[in-house]
Design a protein around this motif. Structure first.
Motif, PDB file in Angstrom:
ATOM      1  N   TRP A   1       0.982  -1.022   0.131  1.00 40.05           N
ATOM      2  CA  TRP A   1       0.057   0.036  -0.228  1.00 40.05           C
ATOM      3  C   TRP A   1       0.873   1.302   0.152  1.00 40.05           C
ATOM      4  CZ3 TRP A   1      -1.039  -4.531   2.360  1.00 40.05           C
ATOM      5  CH2 TRP A   1      -2.387  -5.249   2.041  1.00 40.05           C
TER       6      TRP A   1
ATOM      7  N   TYR B   1      -2.322   2.976  -5.728  1.00 43.74           N
ATOM      8  CA  TYR B   1      -3.823   2.788  -5.477  1.00 43.74           C
ATOM      9  C   TYR B   1      -4.562   4.144  -5.228  1.00 43.74           C
ATOM     10  CZ  TYR B   1      -2.589  -2.236  -4.624  1.00 43.74           C
ATOM     11  OH  TYR B   1      -2.334  -3.429  -4.602  1.00 43.74           O
TER      12      TYR B   1
ATOM     13  N   HIS C   1      -5.140   3.560  -8.930  1.00 44.07           N
ATOM     14  CA  HIS C   1      -6.330   2.414  -9.115  1.00 44.07           C
ATOM     15  C   HIS C   1      -7.731   3.272  -9.070  1.00 44.07           C
ATOM     16  CE1 HIS C   1      -3.206  -0.415  -8.970  1.00 44.07           C
ATOM     17  NE2 HIS C   1      -4.123  -1.329  -8.856  1.00 44.07           N
ATOM     18  N   THR C   2      -7.584   4.480  -8.920  1.00 47.18           N
ATOM     19  CA  THR C   2      -8.994   5.501  -8.814  1.00 47.18           C
ATOM     20  C   THR C   2      -9.325   5.945 -10.357  1.00 47.18           C
ATOM     21  OG1 THR C   2      -8.737   5.975  -6.399  1.00 47.18           O
ATOM     22  CG2 THR C   2     -10.163   7.387  -7.817  1.00 47.18           C
ATOM     23  N   TYR C   3     -10.440   5.640 -10.521  1.00 47.24           N
ATOM     24  CA  TYR C   3     -11.429   6.242 -11.617  1.00 47.24           C
ATOM     25  C   TYR C   3     -12.022   7.406 -11.276  1.00 47.24           C
ATOM     26  CZ  TYR C   3     -11.450   1.851 -14.649  1.00 47.24           C
ATOM     27  OH  TYR C   3     -10.982   1.014 -15.110  1.00 47.24           O
ATOM     28  N   GLU C   4     -11.579   8.568 -12.196  1.00 44.27           N
ATOM     29  CA  GLU C   4     -12.067   9.828 -11.930  1.00 44.27           C
ATOM     30  C   GLU C   4     -11.896  10.726 -13.197  1.00 44.27           C
ATOM     31  OE1 GLU C   4      -9.882  11.584  -8.820  1.00 44.27           O
ATOM     32  OE2 GLU C   4      -8.111  12.240 -10.056  1.00 44.27           O
TER      33      GLU C   4
ATOM     34  N   GLU D   1      -9.766  20.007   2.259  1.00 47.49           N
ATOM     35  CA  GLU D   1     -11.476  19.944   2.784  1.00 47.49           C
ATOM     36  C   GLU D   1     -11.254  20.220   4.314  1.00 47.49           C
ATOM     37  OE1 GLU D   1     -13.607  16.564   1.936  1.00 47.49           O
ATOM     38  OE2 GLU D   1     -13.951  17.439  -0.067  1.00 47.49           O
TER      39      GLU D   1
ATOM     40  N   ASP E   1      -5.151   4.784   6.209  1.00 45.76           N
ATOM     41  CA  ASP E   1      -6.025   5.943   5.678  1.00 45.76           C
ATOM     42  C   ASP E   1      -5.836   7.005   6.574  1.00 45.76           C
ATOM     43  OD1 ASP E   1      -7.921   6.849   3.908  1.00 45.76           O
ATOM     44  OD2 ASP E   1      -9.608   6.443   5.326  1.00 45.76           O
TER      45      ASP E   1
ATOM     46  N   GLU F   1     -16.971   1.405 -11.165  1.00 46.34           N
ATOM     47  CA  GLU F   1     -16.257   2.060 -12.349  1.00 46.34           C
ATOM     48  C   GLU F   1     -17.486   2.641 -13.119  1.00 46.34           C
ATOM     49  OE1 GLU F   1     -12.097  -0.364 -12.149  1.00 46.34           O
ATOM     50  OE2 GLU F   1     -13.420  -0.566 -13.791  1.00 46.34           O
TER      51      GLU F   1
ATOM     52  N   ALA G   1     -19.399   5.288 -11.706  1.00 45.90           N
ATOM     53  CA  ALA G   1     -18.922   6.642 -12.015  1.00 45.90           C
ATOM     54  C   ALA G   1     -18.721   7.174 -13.332  1.00 45.90           C
ATOM     55  CB  ALA G   1     -17.262   6.635 -11.298  1.00 45.90           C
TER      56      ALA G   1
ATOM     57  N   GLN H   1     -16.169   9.526  -8.797  1.00 43.13           N
ATOM     58  CA  GLN H   1     -14.905   8.786  -8.526  1.00 43.13           C
ATOM     59  C   GLN H   1     -15.133   7.523  -8.221  1.00 43.13           C
ATOM     60  OE1 GLN H   1     -13.415   9.222  -4.109  1.00 43.13           O
ATOM     61  NE2 GLN H   1     -11.710  10.576  -5.227  1.00 43.13           N
ATOM     62  N   ALA H   2     -14.384   6.433  -8.293  1.00 38.26           N
ATOM     63  CA  ALA H   2     -14.640   5.414  -8.054  1.00 38.26           C
ATOM     64  C   ALA H   2     -13.203   4.565  -7.768  1.00 38.26           C
ATOM     65  CB  ALA H   2     -15.085   4.007  -9.236  1.00 38.26           C
ATOM     66  N   PHE H   3     -13.232   3.676  -6.876  1.00 41.28           N
ATOM     67  CA  PHE H   3     -11.885   3.042  -6.377  1.00 41.28           C
ATOM     68  C   PHE H   3     -12.245   1.577  -5.796  1.00 41.28           C
ATOM     69  CE2 PHE H   3     -11.991   4.286  -1.804  1.00 41.28           C
ATOM     70  CZ  PHE H   3     -12.828   5.369  -2.048  1.00 41.28           C
ATOM     71  N   PRO H   4     -11.426   0.577  -5.733  1.00 43.73           N
ATOM     72  CA  PRO H   4     -11.747  -0.590  -5.177  1.00 43.73           C
ATOM     73  C   PRO H   4     -11.072  -0.513  -3.997  1.00 43.73           C
ATOM     74  CG  PRO H   4      -9.434  -0.467  -6.374  1.00 43.73           C
ATOM     75  CD  PRO H   4     -10.097   0.778  -6.601  1.00 43.73           C
TER      76      PRO H   4
ATOM     77  N   PHE I   1      -8.408  -1.428  -1.409  1.00 47.12           N
ATOM     78  CA  PHE I   1      -7.204  -1.656  -2.032  1.00 47.12           C
ATOM     79  C   PHE I   1      -6.536  -3.062  -0.966  1.00 47.12           C
ATOM     80  CE2 PHE I   1      -7.175   2.993  -1.842  1.00 47.12           C
ATOM     81  CZ  PHE I   1      -7.692   3.193  -3.327  1.00 47.12           C
ATOM     82  N   GLY I   2      -6.695  -4.146  -1.902  1.00 54.63           N
ATOM     83  CA  GLY I   2      -6.236  -5.283  -1.103  1.00 54.63           C
ATOM     84  C   GLY I   2      -5.744  -6.435  -2.005  1.00 54.63           C
ATOM     85  N   VAL I   3      -5.690  -7.676  -1.600  1.00 48.11           N
ATOM     86  CA  VAL I   3      -5.115  -8.810  -2.199  1.00 48.11           C
ATOM     87  C   VAL I   3      -6.282  -9.563  -2.676  1.00 48.11           C
ATOM     88  CG1 VAL I   3      -3.203 -10.291  -2.600  1.00 48.11           C
ATOM     89  CG2 VAL I   3      -3.233  -8.297  -0.836  1.00 48.11           C
TER      90      VAL I   3
ATOM     91  N   ARG J   1     -11.657  14.738  -1.891  1.00 51.38           N
ATOM     92  CA  ARG J   1     -11.695  13.846  -0.875  1.00 51.38           C
ATOM     93  C   ARG J   1     -11.169  12.383  -1.483  1.00 51.38           C
ATOM     94  NH1 ARG J   1     -14.750  13.357   4.501  1.00 51.38           N
ATOM     95  NH2 ARG J   1     -14.746  15.585   4.013  1.00 51.38           N
ATOM     96  N   ARG J   2     -10.113  11.879  -0.730  1.00 51.61           N
ATOM     97  CA  ARG J   2      -9.813  10.490  -1.574  1.00 51.61           C
ATOM     98  C   ARG J   2      -9.478   9.507  -0.125  1.00 51.61           C
ATOM     99  NH1 ARG J   2      -7.877  10.956  -6.269  1.00 51.61           N
ATOM    100  NH2 ARG J   2      -7.827  13.234  -7.092  1.00 51.61           N
ATOM    101  N   SER J   3      -9.970   9.814   0.895  1.00 54.96           N
ATOM    102  CA  SER J   3      -9.989   8.754   2.014  1.00 54.96           C
ATOM    103  C   SER J   3     -10.968   7.704   1.677  1.00 54.96           C
ATOM    104  CB  SER J   3     -10.299   9.719   3.394  1.00 54.96           C
ATOM    105  OG  SER J   3     -11.257  10.468   3.143  1.00 54.96           O
ATOM    106  N   GLN J   4     -10.913   6.719   2.644  1.00 50.01           N
ATOM    107  CA  GLN J   4     -11.896   5.652   2.593  1.00 50.01           C
ATOM    108  C   GLN J   4     -13.332   5.988   2.800  1.00 50.01           C
ATOM    109  OE1 GLN J   4     -10.743   2.077   1.654  1.00 50.01           O
ATOM    110  NE2 GLN J   4      -9.154   3.524   0.926  1.00 50.01           N
TER     111      GLN J   4
ATOM    112  N   TYR K   1     -16.686   5.664   5.084  1.00 50.33           N
ATOM    113  CA  TYR K   1     -17.002   5.115   6.332  1.00 50.33           C
ATOM    114  C   TYR K   1     -18.450   5.237   6.624  1.00 50.33           C
ATOM    115  CZ  TYR K   1     -11.899   5.201   7.125  1.00 50.33           C
ATOM    116  OH  TYR K   1     -10.549   5.321   7.220  1.00 50.33           O
TER     117      TYR K   1
END
Lengths: 398, 179
Positions: free
Chosen positions: A119, A171, A175-178, A279, A360, B19, B22, B33-36, B38-40, B60-63, B65
């Motif tokens: 990560w 990631y 890995h983000t779509y925007e 933000e 995060d 995806e 979005a 915005q779309a994102f997985p 992030f894992g295996v 914003r790009r945090s997870q 919640y």
């Protein structure tokens, strides 16, 4: 000019930008989370959309070695990597810079082992900060793709001639779509000056690259690199400006200030974390707090002089580092503080280690940082200079 | 800003669904915005994917919640994954199941709808790939994204017969939800 935006994965956006820059050689080895960049490029080559020599290599060491070879012949060259891959290149990174080869490399920032971790943090690129490469950091996928194009114009400038890393958070960006806007190939070609190095490997006109640097001359080689990095400061600003004018962006300067005008507290960082930092600044401003933020776009050359100018008048600076030098502190913090010593700007300074190994960083964490900075302002001093944010309770001796 | 979490299993197309969501929202004029997670990822293992939709540029790009919407692709996840985690009280959960909503094992303040997306997929595609059906259901239940944009995007991504059939799946699922 096309300013049509489309939703795309960050890695693919960068691959499209590189396609437009039309490198003659791409040599790369896959590694998570970078792989999608070179995968897409290799697909472009296979489909005949990109006329590059795509060299499949057996390691990152070979990837960078191939890049050195191709760049020395005067070929525009690209590669990308992450984490352990970047470390494996380490020896050759110094050669690329010492030989003054303007290779462009995408770095999908990822933590280093052990423990193994795929990560995001900045340990990889920060770890090679002394290799003599320019380092640009992107906040968004738009910035990452734009920087990938700008990087060639900067690196290949005759007053610079230094290899350049375009760092994007693994990631979180890759890995983000925007939505992104990708300039047409013709526009990119029109923006980039043709790469015509003064010296290159050419059988018709033989020259030697990589001779011994005896004690008599070695220092001058290093001095010239140092000087070239210094030149890069103005070249980067100029290229960012020209690009922004041509493509309708506002990506200017080695740093970007956000609501700093009257700020008592300034949060400073680099990369994708800046979104949530901005933000948080907005929500704290709504509460009446005088707070601002500064994004660092270029870590090499050092942005310190611009930073000092920007933090004049603030009481506390809080530097958020996604890296830590074991036994010292975060890199951006140490370097900025170093420059402050000989300036007349002297705010309280705190270093916060955040987001290591993909942890995060939500708004609550940034608010926590702002609060700690506020406390320092109230007390008029800094009790703890470096703090790890969101440490598990058992370690948090706060 | 609206935040969406999709629960599925590796191979069910959760990431593709996020995806497409979005992409379609962007076609409708929203920022997206779309994102997985992030894992295996492994085939069959529980996976998550996320999307954000907004009128404003998304910084914003945090997870995520506290999602407004949760989509559950696979009912067998209900015992193993906390699918309700953080869902807003005025939010909506869409569950792919053959059961009706009274018998689904979910406790939440949020609204809940069920749809047999697998059946729709089997019926039209001949395969239990139900991600596009759930997108159609999302469009019907929330109105956040238009069916037309989703259909265009799925056909762009999967040209020819597959895209066409998935567009049909979306339409059918939307209709089922609206009835």
């Amino acid at each position: 000019m096309s300013n049509q935006e489309e939703v795309m994965e960050g890695s693919h956006a960068v691959a499209h930008a590189i396609k437009g820059a039309d490198p003659e050689v791409i040599a790369a080895y896959p590694i998570t989370p970078q792989t999608h960049i070179v995968e897409k490029l290799s697909q472009f080559v296979a489909d005949g959309e990109l006329d590059s020599e795509y060299v499949k290599v057996e390691s990152e060491f070979s990837a960078m070695s191939s890049c050195v070879g191709s760049s020395a012949t005067g070929a525009r060259t690209y590669t990308a990597t992450s984490s352990q891959g970047l470390l494996l290149m380490n020896e050759v990174l110094y050669n690329a810079s010492g030989l003054r080869l303007p290779i462009v490399m995408g770095v999908a920032n990822r933590a280093l082992g052990a423990p193994i971790n795929i990560w995001n943090d900045h340990s990889d690129s920060i770890g090679v900060r002394d290799a003599g490469w320019i380092q640009l950091y992107a906040e968004t996928n738009q910035e990452a793709l734009d920087m990938s194009i700008q990087a060639y114009e900067i690196a290949e400038n005759q007053d610079v001639m230094l290899p350049t890393m375009v760092c994007m958070d693994g990631y979180i960006l890759t890995h983000t779509y925007e939505p992104v806007s990708i300039p047409e190939r013709e526009e990119i070609q029109d923006f980039l000056s043709p790469y015509e190095p003064e010296h290159k490997l050419d059988p018709e006109n033989p020259e030697t690259f990589g001779t011994v640097g005896f004690p008599r001359d070695y220092t001058e080689f290093r001095y010239q690199q140092f000087d070239a990095m210094d030149n890069a400061t103005d070249v980067i600003k100029q290229v960012f400006d020209e690009y922004s004018d041509k493509f309708g962006r506002e990506q200017r300067g080695l740093i970007e200030e956000y609501r700093t005008e009257d700020a008592d507290i300034v949060l400073i960082s680099l990369g994708s974390i800046m979104g949530v930092v901005k933000e948080t600044v907005d929500s704290l401003r709504e509460e009446g707090k005088k707070i601002g933020a500064i994004k660092v776009r270029a870590f090499r050359p050092s942005p310190a002089q611009e930073l000092i100018e920007a933090i004049k008048g603030s009481d506390v600076i809080a530097v958020l580092d996604k890296n830590v030098s074991i036994g010292k502190k975060g890199a951006l913090f140490t370097e900025l503080k170093d420059e402050l010593y000989s300036s007349d700007v002297n705010p309280l300074a705190k270093n916060f280690i955040v987001g290591l190994g993909g942890r995060d960083v939500p708004e609550d964490s940034v608010k926590k940082i702002a609060k700690k900075a506020e406390k320092a302002k109230e007390h008029g001093r800094v009790k703890k200079e470096i703090e790890f944010i969101d440490l598990k309770e058992v370690y948090d001796n706060d | 800003m609206r935040e969406i979490r999709i629960h599925g299993r590796g191979g069910q197309g959760s990431v593709t669904a996020a995806e497409l969501l979005a992409e379609s929202a962007f076609e409708d004029g929203l920022q997206a915005q779309a994102f997985p997670a992030f894992g295996v990822e492994r085939r069959g293992a529980p996976v998550k994917a996320f999307a954000r939709l907004s009128e404003e540029k998304i910084r914003r790009r945090s997870q995520i919640y506290t999602p407004n919407y949760v989509i559950i692709q696979d009912p067998t996840l209900l015992g193993t994954v906390d699918v309700t985690e953080g869902i807003q009280d005025d939010g909506l959960m869409i569950v792919n199941t053959s059961e009706d909503k009274e018998s689904v094992d979910i406790e939440t303040q949020a609204d809940l709808i069920t749809i047999d997306a697998t059946e729709i997929a089997l019926d039209i595609l001949g395969k239990p790939i139900m991600n596009t059906a759930l997108l159609g259901a999302f469009s019907g239940a929330t109105g956040e994204v238009s069916l037309e944009a989703m259909q265009r995007r799925v056909q762009k991504r999967f040209p020819g017969k597959i895209g066409e059939k998935n567009a049909e799946v979306m339409k059918k699922a939307k209709k089922v939800v609206e009835e």
